[in-house]
Design a protein around this motif. Structure first.
Motif, PDB file in Angstrom:
ATOM      1  N   LEU A 150     -39.048 -11.930  14.245  1.00 46.31           N
ATOM      2  CA  LEU A 150     -38.019 -12.315  15.200  1.00 46.31           C
ATOM      3  C   LEU A 150     -38.107 -13.804  15.541  1.00 46.31           C
ATOM      4  O   LEU A 150     -37.073 -14.473  15.695  1.00 46.31           O
ATOM      5  N   SER A 151     -39.310 -14.337  15.648  1.00 49.01           N
ATOM      6  CA  SER A 151     -39.469 -15.760  15.944  1.00 49.01           C
ATOM      7  C   SER A 151     -38.929 -16.614  14.801  1.00 49.01           C
ATOM      8  O   SER A 151     -38.260 -17.630  15.036  1.00 49.01           O
ATOM      9  N   TYR A 153     -36.595 -15.700  12.649  1.00 47.71           N
ATOM     10  CA  TYR A 153     -35.138 -15.574  12.673  1.00 47.71           C
ATOM     11  C   TYR A 153     -34.526 -16.414  13.790  1.00 47.71           C
ATOM     12  O   TYR A 153     -33.503 -17.082  13.588  1.00 47.71           O
ATOM     13  N   THR A 154     -35.156 -16.403  14.962  1.00 45.93           N
ATOM     14  CA  THR A 154     -34.628 -17.160  16.096  1.00 45.93           C
ATOM     15  C   THR A 154     -34.644 -18.658  15.820  1.00 45.93           C
ATOM     16  O   THR A 154     -33.667 -19.369  16.109  1.00 45.93           O
ATOM     17  N   SER A 155     -35.737 -19.161  15.282  1.00 46.23           N
ATOM     18  CA  SER A 155     -35.819 -20.593  14.984  1.00 46.23           C
ATOM     19  C   SER A 155     -34.791 -20.989  13.929  1.00 46.23           C
ATOM     20  O   SER A 155     -34.144 -22.040  14.050  1.00 46.23           O
ATOM     21  N   VAL A 187     -32.156 -19.437  24.982  1.00 54.16           N
ATOM     22  CA  VAL A 187     -32.199 -18.127  24.336  1.00 54.16           C
ATOM     23  C   VAL A 187     -32.304 -17.095  25.448  1.00 54.16           C
ATOM     24  O   VAL A 187     -33.243 -17.134  26.248  1.00 54.16           O
ATOM     25  N   CYS A 189     -32.811 -13.304  26.727  1.00 54.18           N
ATOM     26  CA  CYS A 189     -33.359 -11.982  26.387  1.00 54.18           C
ATOM     27  C   CYS A 189     -32.900 -10.988  27.447  1.00 54.18           C
ATOM     28  O   CYS A 189     -33.124 -11.203  28.637  1.00 54.18           O
ATOM     29  N   LEU A 201     -41.784 -15.588  22.817  1.00 58.41           N
ATOM     30  CA  LEU A 201     -40.928 -16.560  22.153  1.00 58.41           C
ATOM     31  C   LEU A 201     -41.112 -17.965  22.724  1.00 58.41           C
ATOM     32  O   LEU A 201     -41.008 -18.951  21.996  1.00 58.41           O
ATOM     33  N   LEU A 205     -41.835 -20.540  19.809  1.00 55.87           N
ATOM     34  CA  LEU A 205     -40.788 -21.504  19.472  1.00 55.87           C
ATOM     35  C   LEU A 205     -41.209 -22.934  19.777  1.00 55.87           C
ATOM     36  O   LEU A 205     -40.742 -23.874  19.122  1.00 55.87           O
ATOM     37  N   VAL A 216     -36.355 -20.194  26.977  1.00 61.22           N
ATOM     38  CA  VAL A 216     -36.171 -18.753  26.832  1.00 61.22           C
ATOM     39  C   VAL A 216     -36.096 -18.139  28.218  1.00 61.22           C
ATOM     40  O   VAL A 216     -36.967 -18.382  29.063  1.00 61.22           O
ATOM     41  N   LEU A 269     -28.245 -18.103  21.655  1.00 61.31           N
ATOM     42  CA  LEU A 269     -28.631 -16.835  21.046  1.00 61.31           C
ATOM     43  C   LEU A 269     -28.958 -15.837  22.153  1.00 61.31           C
ATOM     44  O   LEU A 269     -29.616 -16.186  23.134  1.00 61.31           O
ATOM     45  N   LEU A 271     -30.584 -11.990  22.722  1.00 59.94           N
ATOM     46  CA  LEU A 271     -31.368 -10.907  22.144  1.00 59.94           C
ATOM     47  C   LEU A 271     -31.338  -9.734  23.118  1.00 59.94           C
ATOM     48  O   LEU A 271     -31.816  -9.857  24.239  1.00 59.94           O
TER      49      LEU A 271
END
Length: 274
Positions: A150-151, A153-155, A187, A189, A201, A205, A216, A269, A271
């Protein structure tokens, strides 16, 4: 007929529940709680401690109806044409719910997740209006393998969003004092485990995207707005990085609706978890 069927299946339901509760290793469970209370555990540790292996998960499992099995064993052998329609017969989950008050589940595992996400558990309860008070809310466990993927993908998603925007984080503008500033990227969440996800994250990140101002934020949406719409545009959000102490995860915000959070943070983003 139904009472007899329930009496017939109750020992089997109780046996299944005992098997679920004793799956795994009790000693490993204590180690699991002590070592992975604040960091994402590997899936292998989950399998050893609780006997839950995601690799052996079988979706859409077809199970027999206990009442139908009882009927075929005790009534159909008597040469009687008794037609019981399928929709009138309870499933395993329905019969287990009636017999044991709650569906069959790994109760130590459910209790661990509820304790890990006790803050979100209280805030999510109003959204589960179809769930009885004694039933636990379904929470998630962030494994180390999933957090790693997930990290990444997020970056990559943040870099792609910055590239498409053209004037995002990579564009450096001059500040009044002659230095440089970068655009803040948020980001968001949302849902169960969001506070721990913010913690994980936030640290990862900062290493994957050095020099980027990525914030985040975690939240459990409020069902109704608690703010004056006329003053909402004048409010500012004080961002803060998660504490370096991994034993103190941040608490998810619960004073904003989802619309207010999207408008306030303007995340690149989002999540979401169940």
């Amino acid at each position: 007929l139904f009472t007899l069927a329930l009496m017939e299946q109750l020992p089997e339901l109780a046996r299944r529940q005992r098997l679920l509760d004793t799956a795994g290793c009790v000693h490993s469970r204590w180690r699991f709680v002590r070592e992975f209370g604040s960091v994402p555990p590997p899936l292998e540790a989950v399998a050893v401690a609780f006997g839950i292996d995601w690799r052996r998960r079988e979706p859409n499992v077809q199970v027999d109806l206990p009442l139908r099995l009882w009927t075929s064993r005790h009534l159909w052998t008597r040469r009687r044409n008794l037609d019981l329609m399928e929709k009138y017969l309870p499933t395993v989950d329905a019969l287990g719910d009636m017999a044991l008050a709650t569906p069959l589940r790994h109760r130590p595992w459910v209790s661990l997740l509820a304790d890990m996400h006790s803050h979100e558990d209280v805030l999510l309860r109003p959204w589960y209006f179809k769930v009885r008070p004694e039933q636990p809310i379904r929470h998630v466990l962030w494994s180390s393998e999933f957090i790693r993927e997930l990290s990444t993908y997020t970056s990559e998603a943040l870099q792609a969003a910055d590239h498409i925007a053209g004037a995002g984080v990579s564009r450096v503008a001059g500040s009044p004092d002659g230095g440089s500033t970068r655009e803040t990227m948020a980001v968001l969440c949302v849902g169960s485990g969001s506070s721990r996800l913010q913690l994980y994250l936030g640290h990862i990140l900062s290493r994957l995207l050095p020099g980027w101002d990525v914030r985040v934020v975690s939240m459990i949406p409020a069902k109704e707005s608690k703010r004056d719409a006329r003053l909402f545009d004048e409010e500012t959000t004080a961002f803060s990085w998660p504490s370096a102490d991994l034993s103190q995860p941040p608490l998810a915000r619960d004073d904003l609706t989802l619309w207010e959070a999207l408008r306030l943070y303007r995340p690149r983003l989002v999540l979401c978890t169940a």
